[in-house]
Every structure is written in structure tokens, then in C-alpha cells.
Design an enzyme around this catalytic site. Structure first.
Site, PDB file in Angstrom:
ATOM      1  N   HIS A 158       2.964   3.103  -8.861  1.00 54.41           N
ATOM      2  CA  HIS A 158       2.861   1.674  -9.184  1.00 54.41           C
ATOM      3  C   HIS A 158       4.137   1.219  -9.894  1.00 54.41           C
ATOM      4  CE1 HIS A 158      -1.146   1.984  -7.772  1.00 54.41           C
ATOM      5  NE2 HIS A 158      -1.661   2.548  -8.841  1.00 54.41           N
TER       6      HIS A 158
ATOM      7  N   ASP B 234       0.836  -1.203   0.000  1.00 57.10           N
ATOM      8  CA  ASP B 234       0.000   0.000   0.000  1.00 57.10           C
ATOM      9  C   ASP B 234       0.872   1.256   0.000  1.00 57.10           C
ATOM     10  OD1 ASP B 234      -2.319   1.455   0.013  1.00 57.10           O
ATOM     11  OD2 ASP B 234      -2.730   1.197   2.151  1.00 57.10           O
TER      12      ASP B 234
ATOM     13  N   LEU C  70      10.911 -20.655  -3.848  1.00 51.68           N
ATOM     14  CA  LEU C  70       9.810 -19.800  -3.363  1.00 51.68           C
ATOM     15  C   LEU C  70       8.567 -19.918  -4.245  1.00 51.68           C
ATOM     16  CD1 LEU C  70       8.951 -17.270  -1.541  1.00 51.68           C
ATOM     17  CD2 LEU C  70       9.695 -15.892  -3.484  1.00 51.68           C
TER      18      LEU C  70
HETATM   19  C1  FPP Z   1      -1.810   0.055  -3.472  1.00 48.48           C
HETATM   20  O1  FPP Z   1      -1.358   1.375  -3.444  1.00 48.48           O
HETATM   21  C2  FPP Z   1      -1.202  -0.678  -4.573  1.00 48.48           C
HETATM   22  C3  FPP Z   1      -1.864  -1.303  -5.581  1.00 48.48           C
HETATM   23  C4  FPP Z   1      -3.336  -1.278  -5.684  1.00 48.48           C
HETATM   24  C5  FPP Z   1      -1.173  -1.987  -6.676  1.00 48.48           C
HETATM   25  C6  FPP Z   1       0.091  -2.700  -6.366  1.00 48.48           C
HETATM   26  C7  FPP Z   1       0.784  -2.929  -7.643  1.00 48.48           C
HETATM   27  C8  FPP Z   1       2.115  -2.846  -7.860  1.00 48.48           C
HETATM   28  C9  FPP Z   1       3.109  -2.602  -6.804  1.00 48.48           C
HETATM   29  C10 FPP Z   1       2.581  -2.979  -9.270  1.00 48.48           C
HETATM   30  C11 FPP Z   1       3.396  -4.164  -9.581  1.00 48.48           C
HETATM   31  C12 FPP Z   1       2.934  -5.421  -8.948  1.00 48.48           C
HETATM   32  C13 FPP Z   1       3.396  -6.641  -9.280  1.00 48.48           C
HETATM   33  C14 FPP Z   1       2.967  -7.825  -8.499  1.00 48.48           C
HETATM   34  C15 FPP Z   1       4.321  -6.866 -10.395  1.00 48.48           C
HETATM   35  P1  FPP Z   1      -2.400   2.563  -3.592  1.00 48.48           P
HETATM   36  O2  FPP Z   1      -2.433   2.970  -5.026  1.00 48.48           O
HETATM   37  O3  FPP Z   1      -3.720   2.160  -3.035  1.00 48.48           O
HETATM   38  O4  FPP Z   1      -1.746   3.673  -2.712  1.00 48.48           O
HETATM   39  P2  FPP Z   1      -2.493   4.847  -1.917  1.00 48.48           P
HETATM   40  O5  FPP Z   1      -3.250   4.187  -0.796  1.00 48.48           O
HETATM   41  O6  FPP Z   1      -1.378   5.693  -1.433  1.00 48.48           O
HETATM   42  O7  FPP Z   1      -3.397   5.553  -2.893  1.00 48.48           O
END
Ligand code: FPP
Length: 245
Positions: free
Chosen positions: A48, A31, A142
């Protein structure tokens, strides 16, 4: 003898860990990508993209530490509520990561699983996921479990329906566990959430019954091996009683 001029070798961060008390399965709610990007005046998708490096480092670190399974919450069933452009960029990014990281995953002996309602994902991503699962299936290290289009309540509903369809009339815990997307994996011992939020967000509700929870204020794009080691070190101080005294 003259004193050695070479500096003593720095201890690796994992040297403080007790190898006999490693979590078998670590689950992570990644997050804070959006807030990380906004704090730098960047568009949310930049968060992201930056988060991919944290994913890479975390997978490598879990492999090095001999962790059995790592589940990453990459896209929830609720994430479809985000702006279309952000959803599209996340899907594109996931496909791109699978394509570009496959060799590195193989070098690290990683196997891949996917948890979620796959049929709801873009067809090109589904093919890429299936290909990657197949290409990595001969590995023995893993298990990387990507939670994609994942919601824990939906998972439990799907498991109950599958258990009933397979002939069960009264269901027990084993009947449900064995039909979850995560069937065969040990339950997570350690659940990590980045960015300081104290929520479970519909993640692995069945499987985390006895998981130890660790929250760090670090945003996901800044999460590194040292943070993972810190979380495991904290986990190793916990007395797990599983309801007993
Ligand atoms: C939450 O942060 C994150 C996500 C919904 C997406 C996670 C995805 C990645 C890290 C991209 C790559 C992943 C893989 C497995 C290759 P948020 O956008 O909700 O953050 P915020 O709460 O600050 O808005």
C-alpha cells in the site's frame, strides 16, 4: 555541417496519443498491492505504501494529459473485512497522503471529491478530507475523485432513497444519476484494473454502463505513466458504439 552530437530528443510516451480522443473520465481499480509486497517478502502494508507513488504519478499524468476526472478505488465497503492492522494502516496512509500531498495537488490545479459513505470513516480522516476538499475547491483542473468506504450497490441504494426523499414518485435514470456520489461527473470512459483480475468488484456499477475495460497484469505499485498511456492508446483503438451499429 558536422553531424550533431546531441541525441535526438526522445518522444514523450503521450506523443502517440490522439488529443481529440482522450477519455474524459478514467476510473482505476488499484489492485495487487498485497501480491506485490508478498512477491518481495514484505508485509502487505508495504505494498500500500509503495502504491502511493503510483497514485502520485497517475494524478500528475492525468493532469498533464488534460483528463477531466480520475476516480481511484482506494477503500471499498468490503475492505473492512481485512485484518484490523491493515485497515488501520490504510486509514493512516490516506490521512498522511492528504496532509503531505496537498501542496502538490494544488500546484497541479487538482480539485478533490470523495465518493462513498464518509460517515463510516475515522473522524480524523473525515476532517482531513473535508479540509482538503475545501482547500482545493478553487482549482479548475483535474477532478480527483477518491472512492472511500465505497460500494456501488450501496451508492445506488443511497441514490434511490435520496431521490425518493426529494419527492420523486417514479424515478428515471436522471433522477438516480443526479443523486449518485458522482453526480455532475461524466461517466467513466475508461476503466483500468491492475494485477490481471477480471472483476468489477462493486465499483461504479451504474456509471460504467458503456465504459471501455482495460486490464493490465502490472501490480499497482509498479503502475507508471507509461502504463496509463498504454491503456489510453488501447482505448483510442476501440470503436465505441453505445449499443448502435
Ligand atoms: C488493492 O490491493 C488495494 C487497496 C485495497 C488499497 C489501495 C490503496 C492505496 C494504493 C494507498 C494509497 C491510496 C491513495 C488514494 C492515497 P490489494 O491489497 O487487494 O492487493 P492483493 O489483491 O494483491 O492482495
Amino acid at each position: 555541417m558536422p553531424p550533431s552530437r546531441t541525441a535526438p530528443e526522445a518522444a514523450a510516451p503521450q506523443d502517440r496519443l490522439d488529443p481529440s480522443k482522450m477519455p474524459r473520465h478514467i476510473a482505476i481499480i488499484m489492485d495487487g498491492n498485497g501480491r506485490w509486497a508478498e512477491s518481495k517478502g514484505l508485509p502487505r502494508v508495504a505494498g500500500h505504501k509503495a502504491g502511493v507513488e503510483s497514485v502520485r504519478e497517475t494524478i500528475r499524468a492525468c493532469s498533464d494529459l488534460g483528463i477531466q476526472a480520475l476516480t481511484l478505488y482506494a477503500f471499498s465497503t468490503e475492505n473492512w473485512l481485512r485484518p484490523v492492522s491493515e485497515v488501520n494502516e490504510l486509514m493512516r496512509l490516506l490521512g498522511w497522503v492528504l496532509e503531505t500531498e496537498i501542496r502538490e495537488l494544488c500546484r497541479n490545479n487538482v480539485r478533490l471529491r470523495v465518493s462513498g459513505r464518509l460517515q463510516g470513516l475515522p473522524p480524523a480522516l473525515i476532517s482531513r478530507l473535508n479540509e482538503a476538499v475545501r482547500d482545493l475547491s478553487g482549482n479548475t483542473g483535474l477532478i480527483l475523485n477518491l472512492a472511500l468506504n465505497y460500494g456501488a450497490r450501496q451508492e445506488i441504494v443511497d441514490a434511490v432513497n435520496a431521490a425518493l426523499a426529494s419527492g420523486g414518485r417514479t424515478l428515471d435514470e436522471e433522477a438516480i444519476s443526479s443523486h449518485l456520489y458522482t453526480a455532475g461527473l461524466p461517466d467513466p470512459d475508461l476503466l483500468i484494473r491492475t494485477s490481471g483480475e477480471m472483476r468489477v468488484s462493486n465499483f461504479l456499477l451504474w456509471q460504467i454502463a458503456y465504459a471501455e475495460f482495460y486490464v493490465t497484469s502490472v501490480f499497482w505499485p509498479e503502475f507508471r505513466k507509461s502504463h496509463l498511456v498504454e491503456a489510453i492508446a488501447e482505448y483510442q483503438t476501440r470503436r465505441r458504439r453505445f449499443g448502435a451499429v
